[in-house]
Design a protein around this motif. Structure first.
Motif, PDB file in Angstrom:
ATOM      1  N   ARG A 193       0.820  -1.211   0.000  1.00  0.00           N
ATOM      2  CA  ARG A 193       0.000   0.000   0.000  1.00  0.00           C
ATOM      3  C   ARG A 193       0.860   1.270   0.000  1.00  0.00           C
ATOM      4  O   ARG A 193       1.954   1.283   0.550  1.00  0.00           O
ATOM      5  N   CYS A 194       0.325   2.324  -0.610  1.00  0.00           N
ATOM      6  CA  CYS A 194       1.088   3.568  -0.734  1.00  0.00           C
ATOM      7  C   CYS A 194       0.309   4.772  -0.230  1.00  0.00           C
ATOM      8  O   CYS A 194      -0.904   4.717  -0.025  1.00  0.00           O
ATOM      9  N   GLN A 195       1.029   5.875  -0.048  1.00  0.00           N
ATOM     10  CA  GLN A 195       0.447   7.143   0.371  1.00  0.00           C
ATOM     11  C   GLN A 195       0.991   8.258  -0.509  1.00  0.00           C
ATOM     12  O   GLN A 195       2.011   8.087  -1.187  1.00  0.00           O
ATOM     13  N   LEU A 196       0.313   9.413  -0.472  1.00  0.00           N
ATOM     14  CA  LEU A 196       0.775  10.589  -1.203  1.00  0.00           C
ATOM     15  C   LEU A 196       0.645  11.802  -0.291  1.00  0.00           C
ATOM     16  O   LEU A 196      -0.425  12.069   0.248  1.00  0.00           O
ATOM     17  N   ASN A 197       1.751  12.514  -0.130  1.00  0.00           N
ATOM     18  CA  ASN A 197       1.771  13.735   0.670  1.00  0.00           C
ATOM     19  C   ASN A 197       2.163  14.913  -0.211  1.00  0.00           C
ATOM     20  O   ASN A 197       3.080  14.809  -1.034  1.00  0.00           O
ATOM     21  N   ALA A 198       1.502  16.037  -0.006  1.00  0.00           N
ATOM     22  CA  ALA A 198       1.800  17.235  -0.781  1.00  0.00           C
ATOM     23  C   ALA A 198       1.344  18.450   0.010  1.00  0.00           C
ATOM     24  O   ALA A 198       0.740  18.334   1.079  1.00  0.00           O
ATOM     25  N   VAL A 199       1.623  19.617  -0.528  1.00  0.00           N
ATOM     26  CA  VAL A 199       1.135  20.854   0.069  1.00  0.00           C
ATOM     27  C   VAL A 199       0.707  21.790  -1.056  1.00  0.00           C
ATOM     28  O   VAL A 199       1.358  21.864  -2.099  1.00  0.00           O
ATOM     29  N   LEU A 200      -0.424  22.459  -0.845  1.00  0.00           N
ATOM     30  CA  LEU A 200      -0.964  23.404  -1.819  1.00  0.00           C
ATOM     31  C   LEU A 200      -0.739  24.808  -1.283  1.00  0.00           C
ATOM     32  O   LEU A 200      -1.133  25.121  -0.154  1.00  0.00           O
ATOM     33  N   ILE A 201      -0.104  25.651  -2.090  1.00  0.00           N
ATOM     34  CA  ILE A 201       0.271  26.995  -1.638  1.00  0.00           C
ATOM     35  C   ILE A 201      -0.347  28.030  -2.565  1.00  0.00           C
ATOM     36  O   ILE A 201      -0.103  28.023  -3.775  1.00  0.00           O
ATOM     37  N   ASP A 202      -1.140  28.937  -2.015  1.00  0.00           N
ATOM     38  CA  ASP A 202      -1.708  30.053  -2.764  1.00  0.00           C
ATOM     39  C   ASP A 202      -0.922  31.311  -2.445  1.00  0.00           C
ATOM     40  O   ASP A 202      -0.773  31.678  -1.265  1.00  0.00           O
ATOM     41  N   LEU A 203      -0.428  31.992  -3.481  1.00  0.00           N
ATOM     42  CA  LEU A 203       0.398  33.185  -3.316  1.00  0.00           C
ATOM     43  C   LEU A 203      -0.329  34.427  -3.809  1.00  0.00           C
ATOM     44  O   LEU A 203      -1.059  34.378  -4.809  1.00  0.00           O
ATOM     45  N   ASP A 204      -0.120  35.527  -3.124  1.00  0.00           N
ATOM     46  CA  ASP A 204      -0.756  36.799  -3.467  1.00  0.00           C
ATOM     47  C   ASP A 204      -0.072  37.436  -4.682  1.00  0.00           C
ATOM     48  O   ASP A 204       1.163  37.503  -4.741  1.00  0.00           O
ATOM     49  N   LYS A 205      -0.882  37.919  -5.609  1.00  0.00           N
ATOM     50  CA  LYS A 205      -0.347  38.484  -6.851  1.00  0.00           C
ATOM     51  C   LYS A 205       0.472  39.748  -6.611  1.00  0.00           C
ATOM     52  O   LYS A 205       1.478  39.985  -7.287  1.00  0.00           O
TER      53      LYS A 205
END
Length: 264
Positions: free
Chosen positions: A231-243
């Motif tokens: 079995r596997c897993q997936l880790n990530a991060v979502l980053i929203d940046l100001d224009k």
């Protein structure tokens, strides 16, 4: 700008997991730039090869960062200078093949991705703090800036983040393969997480077969590690940046465990 930073991809199980979830991640989060740490992406969990680099780029990855296993596959020396989207730690000694940062063009603007490596319990490299100073002197203020700090200790990663607060858009830690729950936005606007985690075997020890890792601790003898199966897993991060400010507006951890549906 929206960035999807995906944790250390471990071996072929990690690559298969990433490939499986990639379309869903893309459709659900619609990132402008996707960055992946690929220093463990080879079949044995150490280094990266040309075929894997092409596989990741064809999948839709825009930038691949590396780390202490950057040179584990000999063939990397044949192509690292030719691939603008792959970077190794910038504080390797002068004249080391490859480069420590790159600029990704996207519809949301230019993103400079910098790869840096810590020194505590790691190789003795150039100072990551002073190396960052030198790089930032070369980058125009109009660019968004993402830093992958590949380091062993939380204290060194935090120190780098505080040192860079207000000077870069976000600092994301890699290397330990265990996602941390300390995501935050520092006072001057730099987003931070100590470790984004990994993509790979869920029931291994940081992606490796449990028995070999345990044997190493029990005997204190050299043991050849192998990438775990199952079995596997997936880790990530979502980053929203100001224009306008180029700083972080929001930083969200993504953790997909075994058989867990992807939820927005």
């Amino acid at each position: 700008m929206r960035i999807l930073m995906i944790g250390d991809v471990v071996g072929s199980p990690g690559r298969e997991t990433l490939s499986s979830y990639f379309p869903q991640l893309n459709n659900l989060f619609t990132p402008d730039v996707i960055v992946v740490n690929g220093e463990n992406a080879a079949g044995n969990g150490r280094g990266i090869g040309r075929t894997i680099v092409r596989e990741l780029f064809e999948l839709g990855v825009h930038c691949i960062t590396l780390g202490n296993h950057a040179w584990a596959q000999a063939e990397v020396f044949d192509f690292i200078d030719e691939e603008p989207g792959i970077i190794r730690p910038a504080n390797f000694p002068m004249d080391t093949p490859g480069k420590g940062y790159t600029v990704i063009q996207s519809q949301a603007g230019k993103l400079t991705v910098i790869n840096i490596m810590g020194r505590t319990f790691m190789a003795t490299l150039d100072c990551p703090f002073r190396t960052m100073d030198e790089i930032l002197d070369q980058i125009p203020p109009s660019s968004y800036i993402l830093v992958d700090i590949h380091a062993e200790t939380t204290s060194e990663k935090q120190a780098i983040a505080w040192y860079l607060d207000g000077r870069v858009s976000a600092v994301v830690g890699t290397h330990t393969h265990v996602q941390t729950a300390d995501e935050r936005i520092l006072p001057k606007g730099t987003g931070y997480i100590t470790d984004v985690g990994m993509v790979g075997p869920y029931d291994g020890i940081i992606g490796m077969e449990r028995s070999t890792v345990i044997k190493r601790f029990l005997t204190q003898m050299p043991v050849r590690f192998a990438v775990a199966k199952g079995r596997c897993q997936l880790n990530a991060v979502l980053i929203d940046l100001d224009k306008q400010t180029k700083k972080t507006k929001q930083l969200k951890r993504i953790r997909i465990d075994v058989d867990t549906p992807l939820i927005g």
